[in-house]
Design a protein around this motif. Structure first.
Motif, mmCIF file in Angstrom:
data_model
loop_
_atom_site.group_PDB
_atom_site.id
_atom_site.type_symbol
_atom_site.label_atom_id
_atom_site.label_comp_id
_atom_site.label_asym_id
_atom_site.label_seq_id
_atom_site.Cartn_x
_atom_site.Cartn_y
_atom_site.Cartn_z
ATOM 1 N N ALA A 1 0.839 -1.190 0.000
ATOM 2 C CA ALA A 1 0.000 0.000 0.000
ATOM 3 C C ALA A 1 0.882 1.250 0.000
ATOM 4 C CB ALA A 1 -0.911 -0.004 1.223
ATOM 5 N N TYR A 2 0.439 2.273 -0.703
ATOM 6 C CA TYR A 2 1.199 3.518 -0.794
ATOM 7 C C TYR A 2 1.487 4.092 0.591
ATOM 8 C CZ TYR A 2 2.382 8.340 -1.896
ATOM 9 O OH TYR A 2 3.013 9.553 -1.966
ATOM 10 N N LYS A 3 0.483 4.102 1.472
ATOM 11 C CA LYS A 3 0.673 4.655 2.823
ATOM 12 C C LYS A 3 1.714 3.854 3.609
ATOM 13 C CE LYS A 3 -3.527 7.146 3.835
ATOM 14 N NZ LYS A 3 -4.553 7.372 4.854
ATOM 15 N N THR A 4 1.741 2.555 3.402
ATOM 16 C CA THR A 4 2.738 1.710 4.059
ATOM 17 C C THR A 4 4.134 2.087 3.582
ATOM 18 O OG1 THR A 4 1.163 -0.107 4.267
ATOM 19 C CG2 THR A 4 3.506 -0.690 4.382
ATOM 20 N N VAL A 5 4.286 2.234 2.294
ATOM 21 C CA VAL A 5 5.584 2.615 1.721
ATOM 22 C C VAL A 5 6.009 3.983 2.251
ATOM 23 C CG1 VAL A 5 6.782 3.238 -0.417
ATOM 24 C CG2 VAL A 5 5.363 1.178 -0.332
ATOM 25 N N ARG A 6 5.086 4.946 2.272
ATOM 26 C CA ARG A 6 5.413 6.281 2.774
ATOM 27 C C ARG A 6 5.900 6.218 4.222
ATOM 28 N NH1 ARG A 6 7.394 9.584 0.645
ATOM 29 N NH2 ARG A 6 7.090 10.726 2.551
ATOM 30 N N HIS A 7 5.231 5.424 5.043
ATOM 31 C CA HIS A 7 5.643 5.288 6.446
ATOM 32 C C HIS A 7 7.077 4.761 6.533
ATOM 33 C CE1 HIS A 7 5.821 4.158 10.633
ATOM 34 N NE2 HIS A 7 6.131 2.930 10.250
ATOM 35 N N HIS A 8 7.358 3.701 5.791
ATOM 36 C CA HIS A 8 8.690 3.104 5.862
ATOM 37 C C HIS A 8 9.756 4.033 5.280
ATOM 38 C CE1 HIS A 8 7.244 -0.529 7.582
ATOM 39 N NE2 HIS A 8 6.507 -0.846 6.538
ATOM 40 N N LEU A 9 9.418 4.762 4.231
ATOM 41 C CA LEU A 9 10.369 5.738 3.682
ATOM 42 C C LEU A 9 10.683 6.814 4.721
ATOM 43 C CD1 LEU A 9 8.997 6.179 0.055
ATOM 44 C CD2 LEU A 9 11.130 5.051 0.722
ATOM 45 N N ASP A 10 9.660 7.257 5.431
ATOM 46 C CA ASP A 10 9.882 8.268 6.472
ATOM 47 C C ASP A 10 10.820 7.751 7.556
ATOM 48 O OD1 ASP A 10 8.255 10.061 5.145
ATOM 49 O OD2 ASP A 10 6.497 9.685 6.418
ATOM 50 N N VAL A 11 10.605 6.507 7.992
ATOM 51 C CA VAL A 11 11.467 5.911 9.022
ATOM 52 C C VAL A 11 12.902 5.810 8.511
ATOM 53 C CG1 VAL A 11 11.955 3.795 10.334
ATOM 54 C CG2 VAL A 11 9.606 4.654 10.175
ATOM 55 N N LEU A 12 13.068 5.327 7.300
ATOM 56 C CA LEU A 12 14.413 5.179 6.735
ATOM 57 C C LEU A 12 15.098 6.532 6.548
ATOM 58 C CD1 LEU A 12 13.648 2.373 4.130
ATOM 59 C CD2 LEU A 12 15.078 2.147 6.182
ATOM 60 N N GLU A 13 14.331 7.525 6.121
ATOM 61 C CA GLU A 13 14.920 8.849 5.909
ATOM 62 C C GLU A 13 15.274 9.515 7.238
ATOM 63 O OE1 GLU A 13 14.389 12.328 2.638
ATOM 64 O OE2 GLU A 13 12.534 11.531 3.492
ATOM 65 N N GLU A 14 14.421 9.381 8.235
ATOM 66 C CA GLU A 14 14.704 9.958 9.559
ATOM 67 C C GLU A 14 15.964 9.365 10.178
ATOM 68 O OE1 GLU A 14 11.180 9.221 11.842
ATOM 69 O OE2 GLU A 14 9.993 10.607 10.639
ATOM 70 N N ASN A 15 16.287 8.130 9.811
ATOM 71 C CA ASN A 15 17.461 7.454 10.357
ATOM 72 C C ASN A 15 18.666 7.532 9.425
ATOM 73 O OD1 ASN A 15 16.794 6.001 13.028
ATOM 74 N ND2 ASN A 15 14.965 5.744 11.751
ATOM 75 N N ASP A 16 18.600 8.402 8.411
ATOM 76 C CA ASP A 16 19.709 8.638 7.482
ATOM 77 C C ASP A 16 20.135 7.374 6.729
ATOM 78 O OD1 ASP A 16 21.484 10.398 6.212
ATOM 79 O OD2 ASP A 16 23.110 9.843 7.571
ATOM 80 N N VAL A 17 19.159 6.505 6.465
ATOM 81 C CA VAL A 17 19.439 5.304 5.688
ATOM 82 C C VAL A 17 19.206 5.585 4.208
ATOM 83 C CG1 VAL A 17 18.792 2.876 5.333
ATOM 84 C CG2 VAL A 17 18.843 3.834 7.650
ATOM 85 N N ILE A 18 18.220 6.435 3.914
ATOM 86 C CA ILE A 18 17.949 6.855 2.541
ATOM 87 C C ILE A 18 17.858 8.377 2.516
ATOM 88 C CG2 ILE A 18 16.756 4.720 1.905
ATOM 89 C CD1 ILE A 18 14.102 6.339 2.146
ATOM 90 N N GLU A 19 17.898 8.924 1.309
ATOM 91 C CA GLU A 19 17.699 10.355 1.125
ATOM 92 C C GLU A 19 16.791 10.547 -0.076
ATOM 93 O OE1 GLU A 19 21.523 12.104 0.464
ATOM 94 O OE2 GLU A 19 22.044 10.661 -1.096
ATOM 95 N N SER A 20 16.185 11.729 -0.154
ATOM 96 C CA SER A 20 15.274 12.006 -1.263
ATOM 97 C C SER A 20 15.681 13.270 -1.985
ATOM 98 C CB SER A 20 13.843 12.143 -0.744
ATOM 99 O OG SER A 20 13.731 13.267 0.102
#
Length: 91
Positions: free
Chosen positions: A42-61
């Protein structure tokens, strides 16, 4: 960084999905909608996980909010062997 990776990828229920997202982004940068389609989440699920990964400096946008493209940070890529070990244990 290793502790952060263990926490976000193996320390919570969402870890397996975050691992899938991270692997997909390592394959090629994508936006949230592309990830949702490619991973059948689900899009909302992906958004949640992207936020967690970005907050922890694992990914960037990219700078754009809508349609932002995500990719692993250099710091994450420098610890890719650890990520592979974690993913192996999570699978």
């Amino acid at each position: 960084m290793e502790a952060v990776l263990w926490q976000v990828l193996a320390g919570t229920r969402g870890g397996p999905n975050r691992a899938r997202i991270l692997r997909a982004l390592d394959d090629r940068p994508r936006n949230a909608n592309q990830l949702a389609e490619d991973l059948d989440l689900a899009y909302k699920t992906v958004r949640h996980h992207l936020d967690v990964l970005e907050e922890n400096d694992v990914i960037e946008s990219t700078d754009r909010e809508y349609g932002a493209i995500y990719l692993p940070t250099d710091r994450t890529l420098n610890h890719w062997e650890t990520i592979e070990d974690i993913i192996e244990q999570v699978d």
